[in-house]
Design an enzyme around this catalytic site. Sequence first.
Site, PDB file in Angstrom:
ATOM      1  N   THR A   1     -10.223   0.253  -9.595  1.00 19.46           N
ATOM      2  CA  THR A   1      -9.161  -0.542  -8.996  1.00 19.46           C
ATOM      3  C   THR A   1      -9.156  -1.816  -9.819  1.00 19.46           C
ATOM      4  O   THR A   1      -9.970  -1.974 -10.712  1.00 19.46           O
ATOM      5  CB  THR A   1      -9.521  -0.764  -7.519  1.00 19.46           C
ATOM      6  OG1 THR A   1      -9.448   0.495  -6.874  1.00 19.46           O
ATOM      7  CG2 THR A   1      -8.634  -1.748  -6.800  1.00 19.46           C
TER       8      THR A   1
ATOM      9  N   ARG B   1       0.837  -1.198   0.000  1.00 22.09           N
ATOM     10  CA  ARG B   1       0.000   0.000   0.000  1.00 22.09           C
ATOM     11  C   ARG B   1       0.878   1.257   0.000  1.00 22.09           C
ATOM     12  O   ARG B   1       1.957   1.268   0.625  1.00 22.09           O
ATOM     13  CB  ARG B   1      -0.840  -0.034   1.277  1.00 22.09           C
ATOM     14  CG  ARG B   1      -1.801   1.101   1.495  1.00 22.09           C
ATOM     15  CD  ARG B   1      -2.987   0.998   0.635  1.00 22.09           C
ATOM     16  NE  ARG B   1      -4.103   1.815   1.085  1.00 22.09           N
ATOM     17  CZ  ARG B   1      -5.118   2.128   0.293  1.00 22.09           C
ATOM     18  NH1 ARG B   1      -5.162   1.721  -0.957  1.00 22.09           N
ATOM     19  NH2 ARG B   1      -6.115   2.844   0.750  1.00 22.09           N
TER      20      ARG B   1
ATOM     21  N   GLY C   1     -14.135   0.362  -4.588  1.00 21.76           N
ATOM     22  CA  GLY C   1     -14.140   1.235  -3.415  1.00 21.76           C
ATOM     23  C   GLY C   1     -14.794   0.528  -2.235  1.00 21.76           C
ATOM     24  O   GLY C   1     -14.514  -0.642  -1.967  1.00 21.76           O
TER      25      GLY C   1
ATOM     26  N   SER D   1      -7.779   1.101   3.598  1.00 19.98           N
ATOM     27  CA  SER D   1      -8.269   0.592   2.318  1.00 19.98           C
ATOM     28  C   SER D   1      -9.493  -0.289   2.529  1.00 19.98           C
ATOM     29  O   SER D   1      -9.746  -0.781   3.637  1.00 19.98           O
ATOM     30  CB  SER D   1      -7.161  -0.228   1.658  1.00 19.98           C
ATOM     31  OG  SER D   1      -7.631  -0.864   0.502  1.00 19.98           O
ATOM     32  N   SER D   2     -10.238  -0.499   1.448  1.00 17.51           N
ATOM     33  CA  SER D   2     -11.340  -1.478   1.466  1.00 17.51           C
ATOM     34  C   SER D   2     -10.983  -2.718   0.659  1.00 17.51           C
ATOM     35  O   SER D   2     -11.800  -3.634   0.532  1.00 17.51           O
ATOM     36  CB  SER D   2     -12.604  -0.855   0.867  1.00 17.51           C
ATOM     37  OG  SER D   2     -13.008   0.245   1.619  1.00 17.51           O
TER      38      SER D   2
ATOM     39  N   ASP E   1      -7.912   8.323   0.558  1.00 15.16           N
ATOM     40  CA  ASP E   1      -8.419   7.246   1.415  1.00 15.16           C
ATOM     41  C   ASP E   1      -8.179   7.531   2.898  1.00 15.16           C
ATOM     42  O   ASP E   1      -8.686   6.821   3.762  1.00 15.16           O
ATOM     43  CB  ASP E   1      -7.776   5.902   1.037  1.00 15.16           C
ATOM     44  CG  ASP E   1      -8.530   5.206  -0.088  1.00 15.16           C
ATOM     45  OD1 ASP E   1      -9.660   5.636  -0.394  1.00 15.16           O
ATOM     46  OD2 ASP E   1      -7.994   4.245  -0.658  1.00 15.16           O
TER      47      ASP E   1
ATOM     48  N   THR F   1      -4.309  -0.826  -6.986  1.00 15.40           N
ATOM     49  CA  THR F   1      -5.075   0.374  -7.338  1.00 15.40           C
ATOM     50  C   THR F   1      -4.243   1.646  -7.436  1.00 15.40           C
ATOM     51  O   THR F   1      -3.164   1.757  -6.840  1.00 15.40           O
ATOM     52  CB  THR F   1      -6.183   0.603  -6.282  1.00 15.40           C
ATOM     53  OG1 THR F   1      -7.059   1.627  -6.733  1.00 15.40           O
ATOM     54  CG2 THR F   1      -5.628   0.994  -4.930  1.00 15.40           C
ATOM     55  N   LEU F   2      -4.816   2.587  -8.212  1.00 16.76           N
ATOM     56  CA  LEU F   2      -4.357   3.974  -8.180  1.00 16.76           C
ATOM     57  C   LEU F   2      -5.372   4.810  -7.402  1.00 16.76           C
ATOM     58  O   LEU F   2      -5.280   6.020  -7.346  1.00 16.76           O
ATOM     59  CB  LEU F   2      -4.253   4.522  -9.605  1.00 16.76           C
ATOM     60  CG  LEU F   2      -3.146   3.970 -10.499  1.00 16.76           C
ATOM     61  CD1 LEU F   2      -3.380   4.355 -11.946  1.00 16.76           C
ATOM     62  CD2 LEU F   2      -1.778   4.481 -10.045  1.00 16.76           C
ATOM     63  N   ASN F   3      -6.411   4.171  -6.883  1.00 14.08           N
ATOM     64  CA  ASN F   3      -7.595   4.741  -6.237  1.00 14.08           C
ATOM     65  C   ASN F   3      -8.599   5.156  -7.303  1.00 14.08           C
ATOM     66  O   ASN F   3      -9.309   4.315  -7.833  1.00 14.08           O
ATOM     67  CB  ASN F   3      -7.255   5.896  -5.302  1.00 14.08           C
ATOM     68  CG  ASN F   3      -8.429   6.202  -4.367  1.00 14.08           C
ATOM     69  OD1 ASN F   3      -9.293   5.345  -4.167  1.00 14.08           O
ATOM     70  ND2 ASN F   3      -8.490   7.386  -3.808  1.00 14.08           N
TER      71      ASN F   3
END
Length: 570
Positions: free
Chosen positions: A381, A107, A474, A452-453, A423, A399-401
């Site tokens: 993501t 992360r 998300g 994060s989720s 986030d 992810t890049l978000n």
Amino acid sequence: MKNLFYFACLSLLFGLNSCKSITQSSPESIYPLNKSIQAKNAAVVTAHYVASEVGKSILEKGGNAVDAAIAVQFALDVCFPVAGNIGGGGFMIYRENGGAVYTLDYREKAPLAATADMYLDENGDADLNKSQLGHLAVGVPGSVDGMVQAYKRFSKLKDWKTLVQPSVDIAKKGFKLTASQAAYLNETKPKFEKANTRPNQFSDSKRFKTGELLVQKDLARVYEAIRDNGREGFYGGWVADSIVAEMKRGNGIITLEDLEKYQAKWREPVAGYYDDYKVYSMAPPSSGGVLLIQMLEMLEDYDLKDMGFHSTESIHLITEVERRAFADRAKHLGDTDFYPVPLKEMMDSLYARKRMIDFDPKQASLSSQIGAGELKESEQTTHFCIVDNEGNAVSITTTLNGGYGSKVIVGGTGIFLNNEMDDFSAKPGTPNMFGLIGAEANKIEPEKRMLSSMTPTIIEKNGELVMVLGTPGGSTIITSVLQVALNYMEFGMDANEAVQASRFHHQWLPNVITSEKSAISPEVLKELNSMGHEVVIRGKIGRMEAIIKMQDGSLDAAADTRGDDHASGY
Ligand code: DON
């Protein structure tokens, strides 16, 4: 997409080439997408045809699931740049055939110069533009160090260059854009223009076309550096210098020291039981694993199968479980390196029972209305699942978000940078991009990882691998993984049925069930409304990938029809 049609592709007979598939294609489709395959030996499911085929080729060369995962993570960066990344981060869960489970946290981290109030304006309000678009939104990327660490510990091939070379080749020779890729790139052009300090192929005025070859020459040079110098190829040398120069030009705060200090971390997985199943997932800084296990604990006392798939009773129950779990998320969850998260308690079965004491089977509970935010439909993501011919399994969400992250492309490199800083909880009670709120546990601190989720998950039964799954989406990631796991564990669906089945979502605040249209029938909708549930129909939820290991050892793999996803295998 309207003209999509499905046809069974049975020309490749099971036994002849050990892989049977159902292919989704259309007159305008660019790749022959397998949505469901049965593979005898090994399978790879990703968001893009080109990446799945790269993974398969590494497995066929004798690489294990981790080797294939490294090649896929890099290939997705090139052929699925909306989310695949080296300018972002992710989580890997790896289960060895013998049963040992490892999780790797790569992360992003807050830069050293980050502060708790960095996104507050002069009135003390959170300015989400700053945390979502442009240089200040970027967290220190973790993907390259993650892949290097995974390689050092678990590679079977022991040939780094072979794993990186496909990305050099795809970037140099180009790949064909799908219709949705071309459309989304065009739609994002104004933001690319706004966020970038240097002209580049994504921000210029030329429109992308379906089927057009996207060649990324700068990115190919970056991959040559990573291929030849490993970690140093990204966190040092000309690539790192370019990232730092980009930050300076755009008033970002990431420094060379940030890049040099970045380290991915091996963490203990979180695990819990659901009937005969053992579920492994990602610990904080993801909230996904903890919530998944907490929700399964809350559900275990009820007979979901008896209630029926997507019946009023089962949707109400799952909604109430999701509501309670997300309320806990907002208060308690953050990076455990910085905040004492009550992890054990949150996953304890007695605690789960206590949380359900006020559950009323006839009436919706009330969530506080304060701080409710709008949910956005962002599916940017990406998740992939791999099982190799020895039964080793990898589940990665990366992810890049947001789509293309911060929209910043590092000048001269073609690297898309994340906007993962969003986030964090920019201000207690203020919803982020996904309508999620947070507090002290997830406030911004230098070098902290944002909550994060992402919920890469692996399930076993009686000590044997049975399922590998995960999705983008998300906040809906967690509830989608829950529902697809239940589709298999409770409702007996195969991989394709479990993945394609419609989904719904509740996250405490806003106090609303958001649902795909076909998840809730008109009668069930009426009943849910009369119980006090507000239901809002939305577009697609997630892009799930799953592989089920069958009793005969073969693999049942499914790629979500909600996107261009593709399953490969042999
Ligand atoms: O880590 C997280 O939870 C988010 N950054 C994931 C973002 C996401 O899934 C976006 N789109 N689908």
